[in-house]
Design an enzyme around this catalytic site. Structure first.
Site, PDB file in Angstrom:
ATOM      1  N   THR A 140       2.328  -2.601  57.972  1.00  0.00           N
ATOM      2  CA  THR A 140       2.407  -1.817  56.731  1.00  0.00           C
ATOM      3  C   THR A 140       3.851  -1.381  56.478  1.00  0.00           C
ATOM      4  OG1 THR A 140       0.141  -1.075  56.946  1.00  0.00           O
ATOM      5  CG2 THR A 140       1.568   0.291  55.593  1.00  0.00           C
ATOM      6  N   GLN A 141       4.539  -1.000  57.535  1.00  0.00           N
ATOM      7  CA  GLN A 141       5.954  -0.630  57.366  1.00  0.00           C
ATOM      8  C   GLN A 141       6.738  -1.819  56.803  1.00  0.00           C
ATOM      9  OE1 GLN A 141       7.810   1.225  60.815  1.00  0.00           O
ATOM     10  NE2 GLN A 141       5.809   1.821  61.595  1.00  0.00           N
ATOM     11  N   CYS A 162     -29.133 -20.693  33.840  1.00  0.00           N
ATOM     12  CA  CYS A 162     -28.344 -21.785  33.274  1.00  0.00           C
ATOM     13  C   CYS A 162     -28.820 -23.135  33.818  1.00  0.00           C
ATOM     14  CB  CYS A 162     -26.857 -21.531  33.513  1.00  0.00           C
ATOM     15  SG  CYS A 162     -25.836 -22.373  32.302  1.00  0.00           S
ATOM     16  N   HIS A 210     -26.166 -16.468  31.199  1.00  0.00           N
ATOM     17  CA  HIS A 210     -25.996 -15.871  32.532  1.00  0.00           C
ATOM     18  C   HIS A 210     -26.229 -14.362  32.468  1.00  0.00           C
ATOM     19  CE1 HIS A 210     -24.365 -19.385  34.636  1.00  0.00           C
ATOM     20  NE2 HIS A 210     -23.885 -19.720  33.450  1.00  0.00           N
ATOM     21  N   GLU A 268     -26.759 -12.366  34.742  1.00  0.00           N
ATOM     22  CA  GLU A 268     -26.130 -11.661  35.870  1.00  0.00           C
ATOM     23  C   GLU A 268     -24.768 -11.085  35.493  1.00  0.00           C
ATOM     24  OE1 GLU A 268     -26.596 -14.943  35.667  1.00  0.00           O
ATOM     25  OE2 GLU A 268     -24.921 -16.079  36.485  1.00  0.00           O
TER      26      GLU A 268
HETATM   27  N1  GLN Z   1     -24.129 -27.816  34.278  1.00  0.00           N
HETATM   28  C1  GLN Z   1     -24.902 -27.196  33.266  1.00  0.00           C
HETATM   29  C2  GLN Z   1     -24.194 -27.258  31.917  1.00  0.00           C
HETATM   30  O1  GLN Z   1     -23.004 -27.473  31.847  1.00  0.00           O
HETATM   31  C3  GLN Z   1     -25.206 -25.758  33.608  1.00  0.00           C
HETATM   32  C4  GLN Z   1     -24.005 -24.870  33.615  1.00  0.00           C
HETATM   33  C5  GLN Z   1     -24.191 -23.615  34.400  1.00  0.00           C
HETATM   34  O2  GLN Z   1     -25.110 -23.489  35.205  1.00  0.00           O
HETATM   35  N2  GLN Z   1     -23.270 -22.671  34.241  1.00  0.00           N
HETATM   36  O3  GLN Z   1     -24.817 -27.128  30.909  1.00  0.00           O
END
Ligand code: GLN
Length: 586
Positions: A194-195, A391, A522, A524
């Site tokens: 760290t020094q 997806c 997505h 998430e």
């Molecule tokens: N490979 C798929 C597409 O391009 C799903 C993409 C993903 O899961 N982000 O549509």
């Protein structure tokens, strides 16, 4: 912009991978709790223009913003800790800066001057930092400079930070996140690295105001003093940051050493209020520890090709989304990572899935392991195990349904079989030109798009609303030519684009299956600790109601017996990555 605007720079010392992103997120949350508006900025010093073309097994997940910008996973941490939707202004890479400066030069934007790293690159960095502050109307910009002091790549950013301090000495605070090793043979915490890191930072003209001392153990008073004296920082401004079980404990832990007040002291500010905002965070943190039962989830995917190690960084947001919903259901999530390829080679049997409360197939790209995934989807459907497809997971749910329920022969996605005569999942029309010309960067269907939900469906009931907006990252879609056949066979498209052309959510009716649902987007990416995602909630709720068909589950998925996840960066340095992984991500 207000003259009173303040900047906090977070810089890494000694080594990477010690949690600078989490430290930055925690600082932001603490400052928010003291009543300030924060805008976090992540600086990635690499030459990629964005994170979209990087291999997730090597670099971790690509986090997509509402705007569609593909960024680093730390942006996800910021969004989760700070409960904010970030904007493109909040992210920059060296590639982005250089590209802009070079394009400006080509357009005579520098009036015939010789364009140089200093002052033009540094000037552009400062301009962007200030623009972000202005656009977001924040009180404090919180800027994390990626990499470690001493890297060639982040020098320009340190230089820009130094210039800002020179201009506004009382408005800039430097926080160094350092690491103090405890060599096993010595059993003693060593301060020398760290020094050295501080000396190196000094050579750039920067003196840290605060040092966050990451280590396996808490710092004792003696070491605080020692680091303080040797690094020219008051002992009170050395923050103890030992390893802890959950990243969500970090803000509470930092506050034990009063990091918030210390930063405000450096910036000559007073708290706007002595926030109770961390109260709801404390409630959440208590939930993370007080689960009353396990919920066992199998994640069947393809980015796990790393020798003996499980690679979870590639799916960070998925893991966090599962955790949040589990915690709020008073459950302890137990995840098992299953490499779908092992179902193809026979190394594992798909019937093992009977031991789980729920199954997730996350996003992915390319051809490897796909038949393995499809067999997992089939198993989940036939055995009524709650299933969530994200997806690629939704696309493969649709392919499986087409093959085995709608009886469409050769049903496939053209991503895997471009010649199939039943392209259930097809390339989106406007994507063809990008693939044909090899233009991969930032060309997918990216970012937030609206969708509408069909009454009476699982999705609609979960969201409790008709109109939603979710983030996307894909090139392929459910082929409109097959929709009628799929509907006739019983698949429900419960979410569609507002004009009905794009299928956003596919699900099976409740009478047929307790929870079988996939999303083209997505979800998430929008799950937050204090606001878990409705679809993950519905999935976990279904998983908790389901009774695993096998009773040996504790044996199979006992967390302690799982292989330890290790950070992806470490894995790549061990050269465990398969060579083909990169080519399969775009
Ligand atoms: N490979 C798929 C597409 O391009 C799903 C993409 C993903 O899961 N982000 O549509």
């Amino acid at each position: 912009m207000s003259k009173n605007h303040k900047y906090v720079f977070v810089i890494g010392g000694v080594m990477s991978g010690v949690g600078k992103g989490i430290a930055t997120s925690a600082i932001g949350q603490i400052l928010q709790a003291k009543g300030f508006r924060i805008n976090p900025i992540k600086i990635d010093p690499y030459l990629n223009v964005d994170a979209g073309t990087m291999n997730p097994t090597e670099h971790g997940e690509v986090f997509v913003l509402d705007s569609g910008l593909e960024t680093d996973q730390d942006m996800g941490n910021y969004e989760r800790f700070l409960e904010m939707n970030l904007t493109p202004e909040d992210y920059m890479t060296s590639g982005m800066i250089y590209k802009h400066v070079i394009e400006r030069e080509r357009n005579l934007g520098y009036g015939g001057k010789c364009v140089e790293a200093i002052p033009h690159i540094t000037g552009e960095i400062v301009r962007r930092i200030m623009r972000a502050a202005e656009k977001t109307r924040s009180d404090i910009s919180l800027i994390e400079i990626g990499g470690t002091v001493g890297d060639y790549q982040n020098m320009m950013f340190l230089e820009a930070a130094r210039i800002l301090r020179l201009r506004q000495p009382e408005s800039v605070c430097f926080v160094l996140v350092s690491y103090l090793p405890v060599p096993s043979k010595l059993g003693e915490m060593k301060t020398k690295p760290t020094q050295t890191a501080v000396r190196m930072l000094n050579s750039y003209g920067i003196q840290p105001d605060i040092i966050i001392a990451r280590s396996t153990h808490p710092l004792d008073a003696r070491r605080k003093e020692k680091i303080g004296v040797s690094c020219n920082v008051h002992g009170d401004r050395v923050i103890s940051a030992p390893d802890i079980d959950s990243v969500y404990d970090v803000p509470l832990n930092f506050e034990k050493d009063h990091i918030g007040e210390t930063i405000l002291d450096v910036l000559r500010m007073k708290p706007k209020h002595n926030g109770t905002a961390l109260a709801s965070w404390k409630k959440f943190v208590a939930k993370t520890k007080n689960g009353t039962r396990d919920v066992t989830i199998a994640v069947v995917g393809k980015y796990f090709d790393s020798g003996d190690f499980v690679l979870s960084d590639a799916y960070l947001s998925v893991i966090e989304a599962i955790k949040f919903s589990s915690y709020w259901h008073n459950a302890r999530p137990k995840l098992t990572w299953i490499n779908a390829k092992e179902y193809e080679t026979g190394m594992r049997k798909v019937s093992e899935l009977a031991a789980f409360d729920g199954i997730i197939v996350p996003g992915g790209f390319g051809t490897s392991g796909i038949e393995g995934v499809i067999s997992a989807v089939q198993y989940a459907r036939e055995h009524k195990i709650p299933f969530l497809g994200l997806c690629y997971g939704m696309q493969l749910l649709t392919v499986e349904f087409a093959r085995h329920v709608a009886k469409i022969r050769n049903a496939h996605t053209v991503e895997v079989d471009p010649q199939t005569d039943a392209p259930i999942i097809d390339i989106m029309p406007d994507q063809k030109k990008f693939l044909a010309s090899g233009r991969y960067g930032a060309t997918m269907r990216l970012g937030a798009y609206p969708a509408k939900l069909k009454k009476g469906t699982i999705a609609r009931d979960a969201y409790g609303t008709e109109k939603i907006s979710e983030r996307h990252r894909h090139r392929y879609e459910v082929n409109p030519a097959f929709i009628n056949k799929l509907l006739a066979a019983g698949l429900v498209f419960s979410g569609t684009s507002p004009d009905d052309t794009l299928m956003e959510i596919a699900e099976l009716p409740r009478e047929v299956h307790p929870f079988m649902l996939g999303t083209q987007f997505h979800p998430e990416l929008k799950a937050r600790p204090l606001a878990p995602h409705p679809l993950f909630d519905a999935f976990i709720s279904a998983a908790l109601k389901s009774r695993p068909l096998l009773v040996h589950k504790q044996k199979t998925i006992d967390a302690k017996k799982q292989k330890a996840p290790i950070p992806s960066k470490k894995i790549s340095s061990l050269k465990l990555l398969k060579k083909t992984a990169f080519s399969s991500i775009v």
